[in-house]
Design a protein around this motif. Structure first.
Motif, PDB file in Angstrom:
ATOM      1  N   GLY A 106      19.126   9.896  -2.795  1.00  0.00           N
ATOM      2  CA  GLY A 106      18.336  10.676  -1.874  1.00  0.00           C
ATOM      3  C   GLY A 106      16.915   9.996  -1.566  1.00  0.00           C
ATOM      4  O   GLY A 106      16.022  10.649  -1.214  1.00  0.00           O
ATOM      5  N   ARG A 107      16.893   8.700  -1.892  1.00  0.00           N
ATOM      6  CA  ARG A 107      15.642   8.237  -1.930  1.00  0.00           C
ATOM      7  C   ARG A 107      15.527   7.399  -0.456  1.00  0.00           C
ATOM      8  O   ARG A 107      16.269   6.798   0.034  1.00  0.00           O
ATOM      9  N   ALA A 119       0.799  -1.308   0.111  1.00  0.00           N
ATOM     10  CA  ALA A 119       0.047  -0.073  -0.048  1.00  0.00           C
ATOM     11  C   ALA A 119       0.763   1.246  -0.009  1.00  0.00           C
ATOM     12  O   ALA A 119       0.655   2.255  -0.661  1.00  0.00           O
ATOM     13  N   LEU A 120       1.941   1.124   0.872  1.00  0.00           N
ATOM     14  CA  LEU A 120       2.938   2.170   0.615  1.00  0.00           C
ATOM     15  C   LEU A 120       3.514   2.580  -0.502  1.00  0.00           C
ATOM     16  O   LEU A 120       3.734   3.874  -0.881  1.00  0.00           O
ATOM     17  N   LEU A 121       3.849   1.549  -1.199  1.00  0.00           N
ATOM     18  CA  LEU A 121       4.642   1.679  -2.321  1.00  0.00           C
ATOM     19  C   LEU A 121       3.596   2.070  -3.493  1.00  0.00           C
ATOM     20  O   LEU A 121       3.876   3.120  -4.550  1.00  0.00           O
ATOM     21  N   ASP A 122       2.385   1.657  -3.463  1.00  0.00           N
ATOM     22  CA  ASP A 122       1.229   1.945  -4.532  1.00  0.00           C
ATOM     23  C   ASP A 122       0.911   3.613  -4.337  1.00  0.00           C
ATOM     24  O   ASP A 122       0.868   4.109  -5.268  1.00  0.00           O
ATOM     25  N   LYS A 123       0.944   4.044  -3.144  1.00  0.00           N
ATOM     26  CA  LYS A 123       0.729   5.424  -2.830  1.00  0.00           C
ATOM     27  C   LYS A 123       1.816   6.310  -3.139  1.00  0.00           C
ATOM     28  O   LYS A 123       1.504   7.420  -3.741  1.00  0.00           O
ATOM     29  N   ASP A 124       2.972   5.979  -3.138  1.00  0.00           N
ATOM     30  CA  ASP A 124       4.056   6.559  -3.404  1.00  0.00           C
ATOM     31  C   ASP A 124       4.409   6.661  -4.987  1.00  0.00           C
ATOM     32  O   ASP A 124       4.642   7.634  -5.615  1.00  0.00           O
ATOM     33  N   ARG A 125       4.053   5.528  -5.670  1.00  0.00           N
ATOM     34  CA  ARG A 125       3.999   5.588  -7.145  1.00  0.00           C
ATOM     35  C   ARG A 125       2.872   6.971  -7.908  1.00  0.00           C
ATOM     36  O   ARG A 125       3.277   7.401  -8.821  1.00  0.00           O
ATOM     37  N   GLU A 126       1.988   7.205  -6.995  1.00  0.00           N
ATOM     38  CA  GLU A 126       0.986   8.127  -7.478  1.00  0.00           C
ATOM     39  C   GLU A 126       1.506   9.406  -7.347  1.00  0.00           C
ATOM     40  O   GLU A 126       1.021  10.537  -7.698  1.00  0.00           O
ATOM     41  N   ARG A 138       5.122  11.436  -5.493  1.00  0.00           N
ATOM     42  CA  ARG A 138       6.640  11.853  -5.692  1.00  0.00           C
ATOM     43  C   ARG A 138       7.645  10.563  -5.800  1.00  0.00           C
ATOM     44  O   ARG A 138       8.803  10.988  -6.260  1.00  0.00           O
ATOM     45  N   GLN A 139       7.303   9.444  -5.772  1.00  0.00           N
ATOM     46  CA  GLN A 139       8.280   8.304  -6.103  1.00  0.00           C
ATOM     47  C   GLN A 139       9.516   8.529  -5.282  1.00  0.00           C
ATOM     48  O   GLN A 139      10.744   8.180  -5.926  1.00  0.00           O
ATOM     49  N   GLN A 140       9.496   8.753  -4.047  1.00  0.00           N
ATOM     50  CA  GLN A 140      10.599   8.753  -3.026  1.00  0.00           C
ATOM     51  C   GLN A 140      10.808   7.525  -2.466  1.00  0.00           C
ATOM     52  O   GLN A 140      12.055   7.453  -1.897  1.00  0.00           O
TER      53      GLN A 140
END
Length: 213
Positions: free
Chosen positions: A93-94, A18-25, A27-29
């Motif tokens: 920086g990710r 869920a965290l990765l899916d939200k991140d892809r939407e 800043r993709q950090q």
């Protein structure tokens, strides 16, 4: 380095996805650290996405060459974190997300404690933990029982973690996890650019105060 751990079935993998899916939407950090394992691949898993599946000989070569940040034996199989992808992401920086067990977390503490933020996920009850393991329908009953025995030891480690969340409702737990991530990103020690900004503010203030009135 955001580490999420839990007894098997408590929800760490669902929260990580869920965290990765939200991140892809956005800043993709976040980069997921894909672990290496000698465990057999499940029908629902994809090599290189869920895990890098290797044989024991390959695993031992990687370990002996220093290519692993941490490794552990869990339920008779080996799991580990490859070093290069993690170091590359941090240099870029990710944030790096780890879905690993207690043994792996404690090893990361020994080598990179200042960079690690750890979150331990608790099930709402042992009865629910059993139900979740059986609903997956991916493991034999003997494997489920072994995971429950391992959970007894894992639950003892909750005090070693920075944060502890109870996964009674996945959406609520996810919101709490997001709040932890955002708060940790805002800490002074994780914002080195602030020193330069502060220096500019201080100099501008001196210039203003030096002007004649």
């Amino acid at each position: 380095m955001l580490v999420i751990s839990s007894p098997s079935g408590a929800g760490k993998s669902a929260l990580s996805r869920a965290l990765l899916d939200k991140d892809r939407e956005g800043r993709q950090q976040i980069v997921l650290s894909v672990s290496v394992t000698t465990r057999a691949k499940r029908a629902s898993e994809i090599d290189g996405v869920h895990y890098h599946f290797v044989d024991i000989e390959t695993f031992e070569r990687m370990r002996d060459r220093g290519e692993l940040l941490e490794w552990a034996e869990v339920h008779g199989n080996f799991y580990a974190t490859p070093r290069k992808p993690v170091e590359a992401a941090l240099t870029d920086g990710r944030d790096v997300l780890f879905d690993i067990d207690v043994q792996g977390t404690l090893q990361l503490y020994r080598t990179m404690r200042d960079d690690v933020v750890s979150v331990f996920i608790l099930p709402p009850s042992i009865a629910e933990l059993q139900n979740r393991l059986r609903r997956r329908a991916e493991d034999a009953e003997a494997v489920i029982q072994r995971r429950l025995h391992t959970a007894e030891r894992e639950l003892e480690a909750w005090q070693d973690y920075d944060y502890v969340l109870v996964n009674e409702d996945l959406d609520t737990c996810f919101q709490q996890l997001e709040s932890i991530l955002e708060s940790e990103r805002l800490k002074r020690v994780r914002n080195p650019a602030l020193a330069g900004r502060l220096a500019i503010l201080q100099q501008d203030l001196k210039d203003v105060l030096a002007q004649p009135r």
